[in-house]
Design a protein around this motif. Structure first.
Motif, PDB file in Angstrom:
ATOM      1  N   ASP B  92       0.989  -1.263   0.130  1.00 23.55           N
ATOM      2  CA  ASP B  92      -0.009   0.229   0.052  1.00 23.55           C
ATOM      3  C   ASP B  92       0.818   1.263   0.043  1.00 23.55           C
ATOM      4  O   ASP B  92       0.421   2.456  -0.345  1.00 23.55           O
ATOM      5  N   ASP B  93       2.038   1.163   0.474  1.00 19.51           N
ATOM      6  CA  ASP B  93       3.050   2.335   0.590  1.00 19.51           C
ATOM      7  C   ASP B  93       3.441   2.528  -0.809  1.00 19.51           C
ATOM      8  O   ASP B  93       3.891   3.741  -1.504  1.00 19.51           O
ATOM      9  N   GLN B  94       3.492   1.270  -1.721  1.00 16.26           N
ATOM     10  CA  GLN B  94       4.309   1.598  -3.216  1.00 16.26           C
ATOM     11  C   GLN B  94       3.222   1.791  -4.138  1.00 16.26           C
ATOM     12  O   GLN B  94       3.361   2.649  -4.944  1.00 16.26           O
ATOM     13  N   LEU B  95       2.227   1.479  -3.995  1.00 16.29           N
ATOM     14  CA  LEU B  95       1.078   1.746  -4.961  1.00 16.29           C
ATOM     15  C   LEU B  95       0.185   2.957  -4.575  1.00 16.29           C
ATOM     16  O   LEU B  95      -0.290   3.064  -3.815  1.00 16.29           O
ATOM     17  N   PHE B  96       0.094   4.058  -5.621  1.00 14.49           N
ATOM     18  CA  PHE B  96      -0.212   5.141  -5.447  1.00 14.49           C
ATOM     19  C   PHE B  96      -1.204   5.692  -6.433  1.00 14.49           C
ATOM     20  O   PHE B  96      -1.925   6.571  -6.152  1.00 14.49           O
ATOM     21  N   PRO B  98      -4.098   5.472  -9.483  1.00 14.92           N
ATOM     22  CA  PRO B  98      -5.549   4.807  -9.192  1.00 14.92           C
ATOM     23  C   PRO B  98      -5.465   3.610 -10.192  1.00 14.92           C
ATOM     24  O   PRO B  98      -6.010   2.541  -9.367  1.00 14.92           O
ATOM     25  N   ASP B 103       0.368   3.157 -12.483  1.00 15.71           N
ATOM     26  CA  ASP B 103       1.209   3.000 -11.467  1.00 15.71           C
ATOM     27  C   ASP B 103       2.653   2.350 -12.054  1.00 15.71           C
ATOM     28  O   ASP B 103       3.756   2.566 -11.678  1.00 15.71           O
ATOM     29  N   THR B 139      -5.705   0.019  -8.125  1.00 13.80           N
ATOM     30  CA  THR B 139      -4.824  -0.474  -7.294  1.00 13.80           C
ATOM     31  C   THR B 139      -5.222  -0.725  -5.684  1.00 13.80           C
ATOM     32  O   THR B 139      -4.790  -1.753  -5.236  1.00 13.80           O
ATOM     33  N   TYR B 140      -6.197  -0.211  -5.252  1.00 17.84           N
ATOM     34  CA  TYR B 140      -6.336  -0.208  -3.702  1.00 17.84           C
ATOM     35  C   TYR B 140      -7.447  -1.201  -3.461  1.00 17.84           C
ATOM     36  O   TYR B 140      -7.881  -1.738  -2.450  1.00 17.84           O
TER      37      TYR B 140
END
Lengths: 242, 221
Positions: B92-96, B98, B103, B139-140
């Protein structure tokens, strides 16, 4: 409506909102509301969702009806014990209600129909400040993560038998929860930034999407400008009500 | 020819406010083509070591040499980050971005590639990692395993010469772990893996070392 270039829609919605916000008569906002409703009809959005959004906004305005007519100075039209409502107060509150609904309907029809990501890129293309665009995109991205984090913390409280009551323990626990969320989000922001640095980020976002301005966008903006000019004319011709 | 990829000389590092330094006179080197596993108890400095190499943390003393060049300032590390990829512990820190495609294209775009080429690279990387059809996934909303694989894709898309992985298997199921092993085995670049899972390391690296305050002690397996 949905295929229009988001840049045109943002500009039109922005100008419309400003015009509505500064108008002082009833005529321009009424005409504006009619225009906004036409846009809404063209956007063919699910009615239930639109009504839910309008209710949310109008719940704020609802409270204005309790306060403004009773406190605004002017000719008294109605007595209720020690309280009295003024004509000017009622007129003013009505105007606010009308304006807000016109603006919000226009935004629902024009801006809310654009996916957030596209919106951010369109704002960037319109030369709006980068910080604003990044803020929008990141807020959207991490809202979900924070929500999860919040639920995790709440669950952690629940499994240890926490039940909200009206006592100091409850207030303190909620304060801890809020503080923990704040600290964690700060930490996460730090780590995200580090991860971005590791991938060569140097302050500039590159966009994969390019917008294409087409004939229909030109026509839409032209029509919108004519409509806005007419609203402006109406506003200029009508006497100030207050 | 066999110049080390990474050399750390007499590094001293302590976190502010910590009672003990993490590293004191710490020396380390990694030779080209090596696949190294880093092990040790929590808090022994495994992640710190990776972050020192990437320039996310700065040593209080000592020197760091990467690809034969001494790196000191932020500007030096900007170049390092073009060639060394770091996979973070938490995806979650790496993918930011949408969507997955955006990404993965983020790194190549930062490297100055035109959008069309960045998309091409992103697609190829996804193909290679078996992430076909993930382009427009959000991504999320990916599962934990998918997030990990996409994170790896974002790093590999930058075509690094060295890969650092920080506990890549944490929270993954056996199937995803197997996929990860398969991917790592197919790489022809050097990599270092921080992990607590001996089984995973047995499959992916030939050497392991134990991180201490002064050095990395090789362990013969």
């Amino acid at each position: 409506m949905h295929r229009l270039d988001p840049r045109g829609k943002i500009v039109v919605a922005g100008l419309f909102a400003v015009l509505m916000a500064v108008s002082k008569s009833y005529v321009a906002p009424l005409a504006g509301l009619a225009l906004a409703l036409i846009c809404l009809a063209l956007a063919r959005l699910p009615l239930k969702k639109v009504i839910a959004r309008l209710l949310a906004v109008n719940s704020f305005i609802f409270f204005l009806w309790f306060v403004l007519p009773l406190t605004y100075p002017g000719d008294v039209v109605w007595h209720f014990g020690p309280l009295s409502a003024t004509r000017q107060g009622l007129v003013f509150t009505g105007l606010i209600t009308l304006k807000s609904n016109a603006i919000i309907i226009a935004l629902i029809a024009l801006v809310a129909t654009v996916p957030i990501v596209t919106l951010g890129q369109a704002m960037h293309d319109l030369r709006l400040p980068d910080k604003l665009c990044h803020l929008l995109l990141f807020t959207y991205r991490y809202l979900y993560v924070f929500e999860q984090e919040y639920h995790r913390l709440v669950q952690a409280m629940k499994i240890r038998g926490f039940q909200p009551r009206t006592d100091l323990h409850t207030y303190r626990s909620y304060a801890y929860l809020a503080a923990m969320l704040l600290v964690r989000s700060y930490d996460r922001a730090d780590r995200v930034f580090q991860a971005m640095l590791c991938r060569g980020f140097h302050g500039v976002f590159y966009s994969l999407r390019t917008f294409s301005w087409q004939r229909r966008d030109g026509i839409f903006v032209m029509m919108a400008m004519v409509a806005l000019a007419e609203l402006l004319y109406l506003e200029w011709r009508m006497p100030n009500l207050l | 020819m066999n110049e080390p990829l990474i050399e750390l000389h007499n590094i001293a590092f302590a976190y502010p406010g910590a009672p003990q330094p993490v590293f004191q006179d710490f020396n380390f080197q990694l030779l080209p083509g090596k696949h190294l596993g880093l092990i040790g108890p929590n808090g022994c400095g495994k992640t710190t070591l990776l972050h020192l190499i990437m320039g996310l943390l700065r040593p209080q003393a000592g020197s760091i040499v990467i690809f034969g060049q001494e790196v000191k300032k932020e500007k030096d590390f900007v170049d390092v980050r073009q060639k060394v990829g770091l996979l973070f512990q938490n995806a979650d820190d790496q993918l930011f971005c949408p969507t997955v495609l955006e990404d993965i294209a983020f790194g190549p775009l930062n490297q100055g590639k035109p959008p069309a080429e960045a998309i091409q690279i992103a697609r190829e990387t996804m193909e290679r990692l078996g992430l076909h059809g993930f382009e427009d996934r959000v991504t999320y909303k990916l599962s934990g395993g998918e997030k990990k694989l996409v994170s790896l894709a974002t790093v590999l898309a930058m075509q690094p010469q060295l890969l650092l992985l920080d506990e890549p298997t944490a929270g993954l199921d056996e199937k995803t772990k197997d996929r990860l092993i398969h991917i790592l085995k197919s790489l022809d670049i050097a990599f270092m893996i921080v992990s607590h899972e001996q089984d995973f390391l047995n499959h992916t690296v030939k050497e392991c070392c134990h991180v201490h305050g002064h050095c990395c002690q090789p362990i013969t397996t």
